[in-house]
Enzyme design. Structure first.
Site, PDB file in Angstrom:
ATOM      1  N   GLY A   1      -2.697  -3.800   9.104  1.00  0.00           N
ATOM      2  CA  GLY A   1      -1.886  -4.442  10.145  1.00  0.00           C
ATOM      3  C   GLY A   1      -1.257  -5.750   9.714  1.00  0.00           C
ATOM      4  O   GLY A   1      -0.871  -6.564  10.553  1.00  0.00           O
TER       5      GLY A   1
ATOM      6  N   HIS B   1      -1.256  -1.255  -4.230  1.00  0.00           N
ATOM      7  CA  HIS B   1      -2.526  -0.962  -3.558  1.00  0.00           C
ATOM      8  C   HIS B   1      -2.632   0.548  -3.330  1.00  0.00           C
ATOM      9  O   HIS B   1      -1.760   1.154  -2.699  1.00  0.00           O
ATOM     10  CB  HIS B   1      -2.574  -1.723  -2.234  1.00  0.00           C
ATOM     11  CG  HIS B   1      -3.860  -1.608  -1.495  1.00  0.00           C
ATOM     12  ND1 HIS B   1      -4.959  -2.392  -1.789  1.00  0.00           N
ATOM     13  CD2 HIS B   1      -4.235  -0.808  -0.469  1.00  0.00           C
ATOM     14  CE1 HIS B   1      -5.956  -2.084  -0.957  1.00  0.00           C
ATOM     15  NE2 HIS B   1      -5.535  -1.111  -0.146  1.00  0.00           N
TER      16      HIS B   1
ATOM     17  N   HIS C   1      -8.435   0.848  -3.823  1.00  0.00           N
ATOM     18  CA  HIS C   1      -9.334   0.585  -2.693  1.00  0.00           C
ATOM     19  C   HIS C   1     -10.019   1.914  -2.364  1.00  0.00           C
ATOM     20  O   HIS C   1      -9.388   2.817  -1.820  1.00  0.00           O
ATOM     21  CB  HIS C   1      -8.492   0.068  -1.521  1.00  0.00           C
ATOM     22  CG  HIS C   1      -9.252  -0.129  -0.253  1.00  0.00           C
ATOM     23  ND1 HIS C   1      -8.618  -0.267   0.970  1.00  0.00           N
ATOM     24  CD2 HIS C   1     -10.585  -0.215   0.003  1.00  0.00           C
ATOM     25  CE1 HIS C   1      -9.532  -0.440   1.920  1.00  0.00           C
ATOM     26  NE2 HIS C   1     -10.724  -0.396   1.363  1.00  0.00           N
TER      27      HIS C   1
ATOM     28  N   GLY D   1       1.198  -2.055   4.090  1.00  0.00           N
ATOM     29  CA  GLY D   1       1.711  -0.699   3.924  1.00  0.00           C
ATOM     30  C   GLY D   1       2.986  -0.498   4.702  1.00  0.00           C
ATOM     31  O   GLY D   1       4.100  -0.552   4.158  1.00  0.00           O
ATOM     32  N   SER D   2       2.849  -0.317   6.013  1.00  0.00           N
ATOM     33  CA  SER D   2       4.034  -0.048   6.829  1.00  0.00           C
ATOM     34  C   SER D   2       5.013  -1.215   6.838  1.00  0.00           C
ATOM     35  O   SER D   2       6.222  -1.011   6.946  1.00  0.00           O
ATOM     36  CB  SER D   2       3.620   0.340   8.251  1.00  0.00           C
ATOM     37  OG  SER D   2       2.522  -0.412   8.680  1.00  0.00           O
TER      38      SER D   2
ATOM     39  N   SER E   1       0.838  -1.197   0.000  1.00  0.00           N
ATOM     40  CA  SER E   1       0.000   0.000   0.000  1.00  0.00           C
ATOM     41  C   SER E   1       0.872   1.246   0.000  1.00  0.00           C
ATOM     42  O   SER E   1       1.688   1.449   0.903  1.00  0.00           O
ATOM     43  CB  SER E   1      -0.885   0.012   1.246  1.00  0.00           C
ATOM     44  OG  SER E   1      -1.430   1.309   1.408  1.00  0.00           O
TER      45      SER E   1
ATOM     46  N   PHE F   1      -6.459   4.735   8.170  1.00  0.00           N
ATOM     47  CA  PHE F   1      -5.066   5.069   8.438  1.00  0.00           C
ATOM     48  C   PHE F   1      -4.171   3.837   8.313  1.00  0.00           C
ATOM     49  O   PHE F   1      -4.614   2.725   8.607  1.00  0.00           O
ATOM     50  CB  PHE F   1      -4.913   5.642   9.850  1.00  0.00           C
ATOM     51  CG  PHE F   1      -5.777   6.857  10.074  1.00  0.00           C
ATOM     52  CD1 PHE F   1      -5.354   8.122   9.675  1.00  0.00           C
ATOM     53  CD2 PHE F   1      -7.043   6.715  10.635  1.00  0.00           C
ATOM     54  CE1 PHE F   1      -6.173   9.225   9.842  1.00  0.00           C
ATOM     55  CE2 PHE F   1      -7.872   7.823  10.809  1.00  0.00           C
ATOM     56  CZ  PHE F   1      -7.435   9.080  10.414  1.00  0.00           C
ATOM     57  N   GLY F   2      -2.935   4.066   7.909  1.00  0.00           N
ATOM     58  CA  GLY F   2      -1.948   3.002   7.913  1.00  0.00           C
ATOM     59  C   GLY F   2      -1.353   2.864   9.307  1.00  0.00           C
ATOM     60  O   GLY F   2      -1.588   3.705  10.190  1.00  0.00           O
ATOM     61  N   GLY F   3      -0.613   1.783   9.511  1.00  0.00           N
ATOM     62  CA  GLY F   3       0.145   1.620  10.750  1.00  0.00           C
ATOM     63  C   GLY F   3      -0.670   1.230  11.970  1.00  0.00           C
ATOM     64  O   GLY F   3      -0.175   1.309  13.092  1.00  0.00           O
TER      65      GLY F   3
HETATM   66  C1  DX5 Z   1      -6.207   1.499   5.740  1.00  0.00           C
HETATM   67  C2  DX5 Z   1      -5.812   1.163   4.329  1.00  0.00           C
HETATM   68  C3  DX5 Z   1      -4.702   0.210   4.246  1.00  0.00           C
HETATM   69  C4  DX5 Z   1      -3.409   0.704   4.849  1.00  0.00           C
HETATM   70  C5  DX5 Z   1      -2.683  -0.483   5.375  1.00  0.00           C
HETATM   71  O1  DX5 Z   1      -7.446   2.105   5.765  1.00  0.00           O
HETATM   72  O2  DX5 Z   1      -6.909   0.616   3.619  1.00  0.00           O
HETATM   73  O3  DX5 Z   1      -4.486  -0.199   2.906  1.00  0.00           O
HETATM   74  O4  DX5 Z   1      -2.570   1.353   3.956  1.00  0.00           O
HETATM   75  O5  DX5 Z   1      -1.552  -0.036   6.039  1.00  0.00           O
HETATM   76  P1  DX5 Z   1      -0.813  -0.968   7.102  1.00  0.00           P
HETATM   77  O6  DX5 Z   1      -0.343  -2.155   6.368  1.00  0.00           O
HETATM   78  O7  DX5 Z   1       0.289  -0.103   7.600  1.00  0.00           O
HETATM   79  O8  DX5 Z   1      -1.837  -1.307   8.156  1.00  0.00           O
HETATM   80 ZN    ZN Z   2      -6.456  -0.334   1.606  1.00  0.00          ZN
END
Ligand code: DX5
Ligand code: ZN
Length: 226
Positions: free
Chosen positions: A173, A29, A62, A193-194, A6, A139-141
């Site tokens: 996550g 993504h 997404h 993502g992270s 992501s 949010f990521g992370g």
């Molecule tokens: C969150 C996003 C995810 C996010 C995942 O709403 O849909 O795609 O980027 O990030 P991580 O892998 O850091 O949880």
């Molecule tokens: Zn996503």
């Protein structure tokens, strides 16, 4: 077993470079957020169109947006190979999924952690992907929500029972620790993502995630294959 890094965790000022370092990934993504469906604002169609010119890796969009019936088909028409809308926001999911497919994209349906999958069992044949959020979107992370694991298993079972060719994607996550639980439960596409962009070597992170998922899926109740 496919890995979709992501770019939410990438440097938005250098997106072309950031997608270049994960050339080994199955998908890029792209998290589209409108500040209404989720309390965060990221990017939209113009950025997706620009990104398409800079990568050969297919885009997995997404859409965490209101009114996907109105806005989602344009992403497919622009060239995104997979477009996923949230069922919580869709008015006519079957019509929308058909519009995405006829524009040449895979049609994805996403569900938030508290949204059940069973009510949609009968429309799985209209879909190519079911995305199970393993965090609350926005949010990521964030930390992976174990409470979603039984739903991953039930989604895989529904896909099997109906003999559908639907991918079960998890998002949120997902890292080297949690990916095995997701693969064991029944997921076959993994957004990270992270866990990818937080590493010094993102390409190596993609490979290690894929290896871990493949190993865990092969040893699981569903064998890691459709
Ligand atoms: C969150 C996003 C995810 C996010 C995942 O709403 O849909 O795609 O980027 O990030 P991580 O892998 O850091 O949880
Ligand atoms: Zn996503």
């Amino acid at each position: 077993m496919q890995i979709a890094p992501s770019i939410l965790s990438a440097d938005f000022a250098r997106l072309a470079d950031e997608v270049a370092v994960i050339g080994d990934a199955d998908w890029v993504h792209v998290d589209v957020m409108d500040n209404h469906f989720v309390p965060n604002l990221t990017l939209g169609l113009p950025t997706v169109e620009a990104l398409l010119k800079h990568t050969a890796v297919p885009l997995d969009c997404h859409l965490m947006i209101e009114e996907p019936d109105r806005h989602a088909p344009a992403y497919a028409e622009a060239g995104a190979r997979s477009v996923t809308f949230h069922i919580e926001a869709a008015q006519a999911p079957v019509r929308l999924a058909r519009a995405l497919r006829s524009a040449g994209a895979r049609a994805g349906m996403a569900v938030k952690p508290a949204t059940p999958i069973e009510p949609y069992a009968d429309i799985l044949g209209e879909l190519d992907t079911v995305l199970l959020m393993t965090v609350e979107p926005g949010f990521g992370g964030q930390a992976f929500l174990d409470v979603v694991l039984p739903k991953i298993r039930r989604a895989r079972q529904l896909v099997r029972d109906g003999e559908h060719a639907v991918w079960v994607q998890v998002d949120g996550g997902v890292d080297l620790d949690t990916i095995e639980r997701c693969a064991e439960a029944g997921a076959d596409v993994f957004v990270a993502g992270s866990a990818v962009y937080g590493c010094d070597d993102p390409a190596d992170a993609v490979r290690r995630l894929r290896e871990a998922a493949t190993r865990a899926g092969a040893a699981s109740w569903w064998g890691g294959r459709q």
